[in-house]
Design an enzyme around this catalytic site. Sequence first.
Site, PDB file in Angstrom:
ATOM      1  N   HIS A 145     -99.124 -27.894 104.549  1.00  0.00           N
ATOM      2  CA  HIS A 145     -99.486 -27.205 105.791  1.00  0.00           C
ATOM      3  C   HIS A 145    -100.321 -25.964 105.426  1.00  0.00           C
ATOM      4  CE1 HIS A 145     -96.259 -24.545 104.589  1.00  0.00           C
ATOM      5  NE2 HIS A 145     -95.370 -25.528 104.672  1.00  0.00           N
TER       6      HIS A 145
ATOM      7  N   ASP B  65     -90.517 -18.149  99.971  1.00  0.00           N
ATOM      8  CA  ASP B  65     -89.362 -18.447  99.118  1.00  0.00           C
ATOM      9  C   ASP B  65     -89.195 -17.265  98.162  1.00  0.00           C
ATOM     10  OD1 ASP B  65     -88.833 -21.411  99.890  1.00  0.00           O
ATOM     11  OD2 ASP B  65     -90.988 -21.288  99.585  1.00  0.00           O
TER      12      ASP B  65
ATOM     13  N   GLY C  65     -99.570 -22.960 105.078  1.00  0.00           N
ATOM     14  CA  GLY C  65     -98.947 -22.091 104.074  1.00  0.00           C
ATOM     15  C   GLY C  65     -99.377 -22.501 102.672  1.00  0.00           C
ATOM     16  N   HIS C  66     -99.249 -23.792 102.379  1.00  0.00           N
ATOM     17  CA  HIS C  66     -99.694 -24.291 101.069  1.00  0.00           C
ATOM     18  C   HIS C  66    -101.200 -24.055 100.882  1.00  0.00           C
ATOM     19  CE1 HIS C  66     -96.241 -27.179 101.963  1.00  0.00           C
ATOM     20  NE2 HIS C  66     -95.862 -26.639 100.835  1.00  0.00           N
TER      21      HIS C  66
ATOM     22  N   GLN D 252     -83.734 -30.192  92.043  1.00  0.00           N
ATOM     23  CA  GLN D 252     -83.486 -28.957  92.782  1.00  0.00           C
ATOM     24  C   GLN D 252     -82.836 -29.195  94.150  1.00  0.00           C
ATOM     25  OE1 GLN D 252     -87.781 -27.911  92.806  1.00  0.00           O
ATOM     26  NE2 GLN D 252     -87.379 -27.126  94.867  1.00  0.00           N
TER      27      GLN D 252
ATOM     28  N   SER E 193     -92.223 -27.326 105.555  1.00  0.00           N
ATOM     29  CA  SER E 193     -92.205 -28.784 105.689  1.00  0.00           C
ATOM     30  C   SER E 193     -90.985 -29.239 106.482  1.00  0.00           C
ATOM     31  CB  SER E 193     -92.190 -29.425 104.303  1.00  0.00           C
ATOM     32  OG  SER E 193     -93.284 -28.949 103.558  1.00  0.00           O
TER      33      SER E 193
HETATM   34  P1  AMP Z   1     -92.857 -26.262  98.792  1.00  0.00           P
HETATM   35  O1  AMP Z   1     -93.792 -27.412  98.927  1.00  0.00           O
HETATM   36  O2  AMP Z   1     -92.054 -25.986 100.018  1.00  0.00           O
HETATM   37  O3  AMP Z   1     -92.047 -26.313  97.526  1.00  0.00           O
HETATM   38  O4  AMP Z   1     -93.769 -24.976  98.635  1.00  0.00           O
HETATM   39  C1  AMP Z   1     -94.779 -24.899  97.657  1.00  0.00           C
HETATM   40  C2  AMP Z   1     -95.289 -23.481  97.589  1.00  0.00           C
HETATM   41  O5  AMP Z   1     -95.824 -23.105  98.862  1.00  0.00           O
HETATM   42  C3  AMP Z   1     -94.189 -22.450  97.269  1.00  0.00           C
HETATM   43  O6  AMP Z   1     -94.723 -21.450  96.414  1.00  0.00           O
HETATM   44  C4  AMP Z   1     -93.843 -21.894  98.625  1.00  0.00           C
HETATM   45  O7  AMP Z   1     -93.306 -20.584  98.582  1.00  0.00           O
HETATM   46  C5  AMP Z   1     -95.226 -21.905  99.301  1.00  0.00           C
HETATM   47  N1  AMP Z   1     -95.087 -21.896 100.763  1.00  0.00           N
HETATM   48  C6  AMP Z   1     -94.351 -22.747 101.529  1.00  0.00           C
HETATM   49  N2  AMP Z   1     -94.421 -22.394 102.835  1.00  0.00           N
HETATM   50  C7  AMP Z   1     -95.217 -21.283 102.894  1.00  0.00           C
HETATM   51  C8  AMP Z   1     -95.679 -20.431 103.952  1.00  0.00           C
HETATM   52  N3  AMP Z   1     -95.332 -20.632 105.223  1.00  0.00           N
HETATM   53  N4  AMP Z   1     -96.482 -19.392 103.631  1.00  0.00           N
HETATM   54  C9  AMP Z   1     -96.844 -19.161 102.335  1.00  0.00           C
HETATM   55  N5  AMP Z   1     -96.446 -19.918 101.297  1.00  0.00           N
HETATM   56  C10 AMP Z   1     -95.649 -20.967 101.563  1.00  0.00           C
END
Ligand code: AMP
Length: 253
Positions: free
Chosen positions: A32, A148, A34-35, A59, A184
């Site tokens: 999304h 996170d 954020g990523h 994890q 997600s």
């Molecule tokens: P994940 O796929 O949830 O493991 O996240 C992968 C990376 O994206 C991690 O470093 C998360 O902290 C970052 N991330 C996830 N959601 C967001 C968001 N809303 N804003 C900024 N970074 C995010």
Amino acid sequence: MNIVTNLDDWLAIRKTLSTVSIGFVHTMGNLHEGHMSLCQQSKQMNDVTVVAIFVNPAQFNDANDFDLYPRTVNQDIALLSQHDIDYLLLFDANALYPDDYQVQINETETSAVLEGECRPGHFTGMLTIVLKFLNIVQPTRSYYGEKDYQQLLLIQKMVKALFLPVEIIACPTIRAEDSLALSSRNSRLSPDQRKLAAQLPVLLQGVANPEHITLTLQQLGFKVDYVTDKWQRRLAAVWLDGVRLIDNISLER
Ligand code: AMP
């Protein structure tokens, strides 16, 4: 974009990239904005951007959460291609865990509280896969979200403790219009739950103390794992039915 599914192929490619700066974004997919904000920063700061998608079994302390984690790899490939990402790594668990999960990274203090207390083993699994990918990719810089926050602190701590030659870049949390942090897991919320979920960041950003916020969340129908002030942040983890949401805001005003 080059999609690399074989670890040995990637290691051969990596040898050809010795003179460029490499930015790395480590994800579990279902990408999304954020990523993509992490990818954007990486693209601005480096010659080459590498993204990994891997839903890391080690994890997940809850098998149900692992099974239900949204996997949308075709959609993710389309999004990454639009953003001109150079390499996407899609390795399987057998390649990443040749040791059958017997070698793990253990941190004993920061990981013992909050998320670590609620999700036993989560941070050991997280640090282990982050270290594996940092060794495999050998990036100049690696990008992690403040969303996170405890994870970010632990990665910074591991990099310092193990003298890893990488710069960790912290990226701000990207939120939807109603302030809910993009995640997600949001896709698993019903429309009513999605509306209710937006109360979490609103309450965290308000003037009430953590005890009061906890009571209000419980009255609204959330199950609360914690709301607490630590590390100059206000951090929270809550449940709406079977969906767990985490968020945090800065207390440095
Ligand atoms: P994940 O796929 O949830 O493991 O996240 C992968 C990376 O994206 C991690 O470093 C998360 O902290 C970052 N991330 C996830 N959601 C967001 C968001 N809303 N804003 C900024 N970074 C995010």
